[in-house]
Design a protein around this motif. Structure first.
Motif: not given
Lengths: 94, 478, 486
Positions: B324-337
């Motif tokens: 829901k909220e940005k943590r790192r970069t869009p792509i890394i956030d996608m991976y991690e979530e």
């Protein structure tokens, strides 16, 4: 032996987000397993060769001969998102 | 007896003599699935119509359940994980091609522990499979769905995969026959890898003869798999001679120490007596590095798994999530979530353990050390097979445990594979077959191991035992 | 001001020109529709397994031998684990501790000397896909066609002491690789890619300074320019007492500067381990011997031989040897017509001019240029012979060559078609000579008064009038006779 900080490091390395609470629980879990694994240190392995493959297979090749590809349509059929025949992902460079 | 309760070889006789048709056999199996699977949950994905090849030989039109980690073209293949949601591979596993060519009718994908991580089939995203002998108990795992489907007659036979006992332990818990072939005997192409150097596909069947027949159908060299052995395959049915006179069988003393259920031990001892009467010679042997097998396995298997499962990252196929909220970069956030939501607890635990043991500074202490201990374990077996034709052990120290009993204690779960893991580390074939029941009515399994590529020896011993007992004829009542 | 020494090492990725990818049977052809050359294996789909393309190992051994490396008898592959959308398995199959080749060198001519530059190692690996960043849709698009294209990475020792040396190393390496016929070596297409590690240290120091890794070097020129910029930047930092940090820097071609990537970088922990899906490969002494016998002559050996056998100048040979196909073509021509110097002049003059000229629509790439127009040794030497025997003039010869390359016809056909044969018949030239003499009375006077060299001007005028068809020697004789005998 394995700290919450270690867990957070490997959690990012393996691209699995963990919050504080999860990291703590995982550290405890992994600690238990790693303690069990410690028993391997009892063995003298100085002159033992590592085994990567149990079979003594060697030199398995294929010839440089074309095979049919899936093609753009079939390849992107599995895509979560696609556009212009490509796989679409969130912005890589901001 | 209903058609779906028969073995494949019995059904093939009926088909040959035109007493039954493939269609009626499939219907009988499908009726059982419809009636029972809500209770058992042996299947992750049920196909309404048989998955079959239109231009096959039709020689073996036997309904078969395939573990959910073996790719079937254009059919949901999900490793019973959320992360592979909706994934339909554009290709068939080599074993699936071989089966379809032989006329097989695939009933669907059998439930499993997520990515084969487990010994109870409780970690499936689709919920636990129940043991047909006692619905409160686990069917074992990770091929629990395949074993339960065969035991509950929801399939005539099934394919599972075995990385540390995942075919044999559920076979033991469900009272069926399960074989892990020699590493390299069956192609791994299309088997979604857990631990590449340990994984092997194998049959789960109602008796030893079916095991031999199904192995005949799936074995052989595959140029798509570099680790597949380029050796000719014997006709395993010919190994079922019933003659075990003067065979030398070893009983490893390390398999009968603390932790073994006395009922299991008693049954194994009785099984030894049966085989002695048929002329086999028994002797106690030592496999001195047995106690290190579980630790070695959990380093090697999780390390390989951490890499094999890295591809499930939401980029190409399957699940994709965003925080829901940005943590790192869009792509890394996608991976991690995606991976946070897509993997269950046990998968995360194993991926992280494997990542840890491979990470900078730890490789020598964990991975390399484990590879060396693997050599020692393999040497134990090499030594034993210089003198002995086969090794006999229990398949599992206990009978099926209760659902939830070990779910919160990963280590005790890992230790339930203590008798099966060594065969994967050594690459040797091993089979589990029913050898009795506990007083609670739960099946007990006997494990037979032999040297690499000597599945014939295993079949010979197991078949002889089976011919002189009738455990395999006992049917589940549901 | 202190004196600084520059220390440079290069990492070169070569795409091998095999027909299929390293671990599957998909085509490696460049420039196709996105994802049209993919299969379950190179898409990294679950359950798939790699099988090594035999030609990749053979090419890698060739490369190792050409770089005077030791070839490892045990070769294995390892997984390099990291996440990036162009890497579908989230690991790259590469080689970690047992690369195919190690500890070699390359002799590089740089300035007036030849330096022996060390090669640390060469290893095989698979290429990644291509990402297209589209800020307009806040997304990136992935094309996996390039995924699994075979690569050999060649890592040099930090032996280069100037950007020029690095440039010379790179061009020499390219030449050697082209001779091996293992790669197109086209930086524009990305079949040769280069990263550079550069640091400076005070003169006399033996310890290496803190290095920067330069990326995005998309041409040979960019490599040199980026290194020059970076060396100057580092010296400036050192002079002002600032610390140089170890980092990756991107070359910005339009601004001609390097830019730090520090903020975007992730910690690297690649978790290498042996690839369990591939078995080891044993390279036997016999295999190496067999590959060695198939190695083509190296460019430097060829250079020496050309100078010795054909009595050509170093300059001529340098030009010929810059391209294996051109130098082979030269030798074929010599077999047809044993006049090495004449053939050499025709090749490095008119032929290369034509091939290099973009206006002609011939590819700038000499290799494909020669393929496109394909003069054979026979047609090419026929042309030269026609000039030598006076059938056509030198000037006409050049224009006939142009037509040959454009249209693929023989010189005889073109000469006939365009009526270009040299005119040597005095009767036919009489009128021209008369006109030229009449029109240039001043010059004629000069000649009469003893300035014979002015005849050349009149010859030129006559050639002009005949569109170069007249035999200049004949014309000269006729003019001389006419004026002086008058």
């Amino acid at each position: 032996m394995i700290s919450k900080k270690d867990v957070q490091y490997i959690s990012h390395l393996s691209r699995i987000y963990t919050d504080d609470h999860e990291a703590e629980a995982l550290a405890k879990n992994l600690e238990g397993i790693l303690t069990y694994i410690e028993k391997l240190k009892k063995l003298d392995i100085k002159n033992v060769k590592p085994t990567s493959h149990v079979l003594p297979l060697k030199n398995v090749f294929r010839d440089d001969i074309l095979k049919e590809s899936l093609g753009q349509k079939n390849a992107t059929k599995i895509a979560v998102k696609s556009e212009k025949g490509s796989f679409k992902v969130p912005q890589v460079i901001e | 007896m209903k058609l779906n309760e028969l073995t494949a070889h019995e059904l093939l006789d009926l088909i040959k003599t035109k007493k039954e048709t493939a269609a009626s056999i499939f219907s009988a199996v499908k009726r059982a699935i419809d009636a029972l699977d809500k209770k058992i949950n042996a299947y992750a994905h049920i196909s309404e119509k048989p998955i079959e090849s239109t231009d096959s030989s039709k020689e073996n039109p036997i309904p078969i359940a395939i573990k959910d980690n073996i790719c079937i073209k254009d059919y949901l293949t999900t490793c019973s994980s959320h992360i592979l949601e909706g994934f339909k591979p554009p290709y068939n596993a080599t074993v699936v091609n071989k089966l379809l060519d032989s006329g097989a009718l695939i009933t669907g994908h059998a439930n499993m522990d997520e990515f084969a991580f487990g010994s109870s089939t409780e970690t499936s995203f689709f919920g636990p499979t129940r043991n047909p002998w006692n619905l409160e108990c686990v069917p074992g795992g990770s091929s629990g769905g395949s074993a339960a489907a065969v035991a509950a007659n929801e399939a005539i036979w099934a394919l599972g995969s075995d990385t540390g006992g995942s075919i044999r332990q559920p076979a033991s818990f469900c009272g069926v026959v399960g074989l892990k072939p020699t590493y390299g005997r069956v192609s791994r192409y299309g088997l979604i890898a857990f631990a590449s150097s340990l994984d092997q596909i194998g049959p789960l069947t109602k008796d030893v003869e079916d095991s031999a027949l199904l192995l005949n159908l799936i074995s052989g060299h595959d140029e798509m798999d570099s680790t597949s052995a380029n050796l000719s395959v014997p006709d395993y049915a010919k190994a079922l001679t019933g003659d075990i006179r003067n065979l030398k069988i070893g009983i490893p003393k390390e398999y009968f120490i603390e932790g073994i259920d006395p009922e299991v031990k008693t049954n194994i001892m009785e099984a030894i007596e049966v085989l002695k009467k048929k002329g086999a010679q028994f002797k106690e042997i030592s496999l001195p590095h047995t106690e290190y097998a579980v630790a070695t396995y959990y380093i090697l298997a999780t390390a390989e798994a951490s890499s094999n499962l890295a591809r499930f990252d939401g980029v190409e196929y399957g699940l994709r999530c965003h925080p829901k909220e940005k943590r790192r970069t869009p792509i890394i956030d996608m991976y991690e979530e995606t991976r946070r939501q897509g993997f269950g607890q046990e998968a995360k635990r194993r991926i992280m353990l494997g990542t840890y043991s491979l990470s900078s500074g730890y490789y020598d202490a964990y991975y390399l050390r484990a590879q060396k201990v693997r050599t020692l374990i393999k040497n134990d077996f090499d030594e034993a097979f210089k003198e002995f034709d086969a090794i006999l052990t229990p398949t599992s120290p206990t009978t099926a445990f209760k659902i939830g009993e070990k779910a919160s204690d990963p280590l005790s779960m890992y230790l339930s594979d203590i008798y099966t893991i060594s065969a994967n580390l050594a690459g040797i074939p091993a089979l589990s077959l029913p050898c009795g029941f506990s007083k609670d009515g739960l099946p007990i399994g006997l494990q037979v191991m032999a040297k690499p590529f000597d599945e014939e020896m295993i079949f010979r011993v197991a078949h002889t035992y089976e011919q002189n007992t009738d455990w395999h004829k006992k049917k589940v009542t549901l | 001001m202190k004196q600084y020494e520059t220390v440079i090492g290069l990492e070169v990725h070569l795409q091998l020109s095999t027909q299929t990818k390293i671990f599957c049977g998909c085509s490696t052809e460049f420039g196709k529709d996105p994802n049209s050359q993919t299969c379950p294996i190179c898409l990294g789909l679950p359950g798939t397994l790699p099988v090594l393309n035999k030609k990749v190992l053979e090419s890698a051994i060739k490369i190792g031998l050409a770089l005077n490396c030791k070839i490892n008898s045990l070769v294995k592959f390892d997984r390099k684990n990291y996440y990036y959308p162009d890497l579908p398995k989230a690991y790259q199959i590469s080689q970690y501790d047992f690369p195919i080749a190690h500890t070699g060198y390359l002799n590089v001519k740089t300035g007036d000397e030849t330096k022996k530059l060390g090669i640390t190692r060469a290893h095989m690996e698979e290429d990644a896909g291509k990402l297209i960043h589209d800020p307009a849709i806040k997304s990136s698009l992935v094309d996996y066609n390039r995924t699994g294209t075979p690569l050999v990475e060649i890592v040099s020792e930090p032996d280069m002491r100037s950007p020029q040396e690095a440039y010379d190393y790179l061009t020499t390496l390219k030449l050697h690789m082209q001779y091996l016929d293992v790669s197109d070596c086209d930086m524009e297409k990305g079949s040769l890619r280069c990263d550079a590690n550069v640091s400076i240290r005070e003169e006399g120091q033996t310890k290496l300074g803190t290095k920067a890794e330069l990326k995005n070097l998309n041409s040979f020129k960019a490599v040199k320019s980026a290194l020059e910029f970076e060396v100057a930047r580092q010296i400036k930092l050192a002079e002002s007492g600032e610390r140089i940090v170890q980092e990756t820097r991107l070359w910005d071609e339009s601004k001609q500067i390097t830019i730090s990537m520090r903020s975007k970088e992730e910690a690297h922990d690649y978790r290498y381990f042996p690839e369990p899906d591939l078995v080891p490969f044993m390279v036997e002494k016999e295999d190496i011997k067999n590959v060695r016998t198939t190695l083509p002559e190296s460019p430097s050996k060829k250079q020496d031989r050309f100078i010795k056998n054909y009595k050509l100048s170093t300059y001529d040979v340098d030009v010929l040897v810059q391209d294996r196909k051109i130098s082979d073509f030269f030798e074929e021509c010599v077999k047809e017509y044993n006049q090495p110097k004449k053939i050499c002049n025709w090749i490095i003059g008119p032929l290369l001019q034509e091939i290099n000229s973009n206006e002609k629509g011939i590819s700038n790439d000499r290799l494909s240029g020669i393929n496109l127009v394909a003069p054979t040794a026979k047609t090419f030497t026929d042309l030269i012979i026609k000039v030598e025997d006076g059938t056509i003039s030198n000037l006409v010869g050049k224009s006939v060559l142009t037509s040959m390359l454009d249209r693929g016809k023989t010189s005889a056909e073109i000469i006939k078609e365009q009526n270009l044969a040299q005119v040597s018949d005095e009767g036919a030239l009489e009128e021209i000579v008369a006109t030229v003499i009449a029109e240039n009375s001043k010059i004629v006077e000069q000649i009469k008064s003893g300035k014979e060299s002015a005849i050349g001007f009149l010859v030129g005028q006559s050639m002009k009038k005949t569109q170069g068809k007249a035999n200049p020697k004949k014309i000269g004789e006729m003019i001389k006779r006419r004026i002086l005998n008058d």
